[in-house]
Design an enzyme around this catalytic site. Structure first.
Site, mmCIF file in Angstrom:
data_model
loop_
_atom_site.group_PDB
_atom_site.id
_atom_site.type_symbol
_atom_site.label_atom_id
_atom_site.label_comp_id
_atom_site.label_asym_id
_atom_site.label_seq_id
_atom_site.Cartn_x
_atom_site.Cartn_y
_atom_site.Cartn_z
ATOM 1 N N LYS A 80 12.707 35.838 19.947
ATOM 2 C CA LYS A 80 11.489 35.526 19.188
ATOM 3 C C LYS A 80 11.853 35.304 17.723
ATOM 4 C CE LYS A 80 6.794 37.384 18.500
ATOM 5 N NZ LYS A 80 5.877 38.509 18.697
ATOM 6 N N SER A 155 1.484 37.096 20.747
ATOM 7 C CA SER A 155 2.131 36.132 19.887
ATOM 8 C C SER A 155 3.509 35.675 20.377
ATOM 9 C CB SER A 155 2.284 36.731 18.484
ATOM 10 O OG SER A 155 3.144 37.854 18.520
ATOM 11 N N SER A 179 1.330 41.573 22.211
ATOM 12 C CA SER A 179 2.076 40.308 22.088
ATOM 13 C C SER A 179 3.190 40.068 23.084
ATOM 14 C CB SER A 179 2.645 40.177 20.683
ATOM 15 O OG SER A 179 1.662 39.657 19.837
#
Ligand code: GLN
Length: 480
Positions: A80, A155, A179
């Site tokens: 990420k 996210s 997330s």
């Protein structure tokens, strides 16, 4: 040879060890899918083909020399893009960090590198991890591999979509209020949200420091266990990581569920939760019950206050954490010549942050300001304590709790982007778990009538990730 990128970590590791294929072959298949599909999915924002190839070749040389390598050696991983990677751009998908190249690796990345992981690239997210759909990214939204008109969740949407689309075999993400679990649920794979403090956050951009956790996505529970055994543990650079033994999480695989007490929080199956989703989760619970688990209802009465408390506590911490991005020490300098220092800040931050971030900085600074602190921030903190205590009480009666991850199926790109409140509610069932700081594993639980994935979460007491793995693995083997 077939599509090596579709393998799980354990199968790929076996193939590498037996020299059925090389780490370069495996990487090439992943890169081929990225080349073919990333235009549509937008899961990766940076692909480090050169760096990945270099590591893959080194791994192959080690194998050829007869070295015994760890299971993650040569396995491509997505990271990420708010987790620092030395020498590889780390943007947090924010204009303010668009060109930031970290001089060091986050502890998680460092740990995986000691295992010879192949870091294939950086994945898309909502700016600074603030969002539930990955639409708030300066690189544009990530799309759902099951239906390109829908969001991948957020996210950590890029990591989730990348794993489902077989662009990498596993991926790192972060979960502050949902997330990892929400995108895992929307994309139909496995996502581990760990106990607060189980995995080091050093080198991971802070969103809300008392909520943030680092975890991962994989294609099955075995792979979740493998990665967790490597990334968990004490780190002297993150003092919230206790000096607590890290079990070999694979020991929780292959067990039964006889006598296990499973709690169903009644609030997780009631109002606001789509019937089809609740039914799909209950079908999985029935499998566990048939296998000898004891199922009972539990009460988490403050669930309904969790989202409201979260959107006070988290923006407060976020607004403080984002202060460092002023265009001087961190962040892009303003393009136009400023009049004075204040003008400099306005320019740097005004052009450097997206709308959702500005909204949260305003909320955060407001609830922390003199006169409003007690009315909002302190009260919200108290609500958090009540939620923590409700989890502690519930876990006196049961070993794990199970509920849906999301009350709604993956929504359309653009559908909720202008309605922040509706978007926030997608996390209504993940946020309480984050408030309590306990672990939860998101697992696939079938599909709805439109063929969209449904996800359930297995929630355990603090530091009992092994229980999530035990139950998740049992369900995966049972498969309905
Ligand atoms: N969707 C939630 C939010 O927007 C959770 C984000 C996260 O866990 N990083 O705050």
């Amino acid at each position: 040879m077939g599509k090596l990128n579709e393998l799980t970590i354990s199968k790929a590791a076996k193939g590498l060890k037996e020299k059925k294929f090389s780490a370069v072959d495996l990487l090439k298949d992943c890169l081929a899918v990225i080349k073919g599909k990333n235009k549509d999915l937008n899961a990766f924002v940076t692909v480090d083909e050169e760096g990945a190839m270099k590591t893959a070749k080194t791994v192959d040389k080690k194998f050829a020399a007869g070295e015994k390598l760890p299971i993650l050696a040569g396995i491509p991983c997505g990271v990420k893009d708010l987790i620092c990677t030395k020498g590889v751009r780390t943007t947090c998908c924010s204009p303010i960090l668009r060109d930031f190249v970290p001089p060091y690796d986050a502890t998680v990345v460092e740990k995986l590198k000691t295992q010879d992981m192949v870091m294939i690239g950086k994945t898309n997210l909502d700016e600074f991890a603030c969002g539930g759909s990955s639409e708030h990214s300066c690189f544009g939204p990530t799309k759902n591999p099951h239906d390109l008109s829908r969001v991948a969740g957020g996210s950590s949407g890029g990591s989730a979509a990348a794993v489902t689309a077989n662009m990498c075999l596993y991926a790192l993400g972060t979960d502050t209020g949902g997330s990892i679990r929400l995108p895992a649920s929307f994309c139909g794979n496995y996502g581990m949200k760990v106990t607060y403090g189980r995995v080091s956050r050093s080198g991971v951009n802070a969103m809300a420091s008392s909520w943030d956790t680092v975890g991962h996505f994989a294609k099955n529970v075995e792979d979740i266990a493998t990665v967790l055994s490597v990334i968990a543990g004490r780190d002297r650079r993150d003092l919230t990581t206790p000096d607590r033994e890290v079990p070999d999480y694979s020991e929780f695989l292959g067990q039964d569920v006889k006598g296990l007490k499973i709690g169903l929080p009644k609030q997780y199956f009631g109002e606001g939760v789509q019937k089809e989703i609740a039914t799909a989760v209950m079908e999985k619970v029935a499998i566990l019950e048939k296998a000898g688990a004891e199922v009972m209802e539990v009460d988490l009465p403050s669930t309904k206050y969790a989202v409201a408390a979260y959107y006070i506590c988290v923006p407060a911490e976020l607004s403080a954490n984002l202060e460092r991005f002023d265009g001087i020490r961190y962040g892009k300098k303003p393009a136009k010549e400023p009049k004075d220092l204040i003008d400099f800040y306005f320019e740097a931050r005004g052009t450097g942050f997206g709308d959702e971030i500005k909204r949260r900085i305003m909320i955060g600074t407001y609830v922390l300001s003199a006169g409003y602190y007690d009315a909002y921030y302190k009260k919200a903190q108290r609500v958090r304590t009540v939620i923590v205590n409700e989890f502690v009480e519930a876990f006196k009666k049961v070993d794990v709790m199970i509920g849906p991850v999301s009350p709604i199926p993956p929504f359309k790109v653009g559908e909720l982007v202008d309605d922040p409140l509706a978007m926030y509610l997608a996390d209504a069932l993940t946020i309480p778990v984050s408030a309590a700081g306990v672990p939860a594993l998101a697992c696939p639980a079938g599909a709805d009538a439109a063929g969209l994935p449904i996800g359930l979460q297995i929630i355990a007491p603090q530091f009992e990730e092994g229980r999530c793995i035990r139950v998740g693995d049992f369900l995966e083997r049972g498969q309905g």
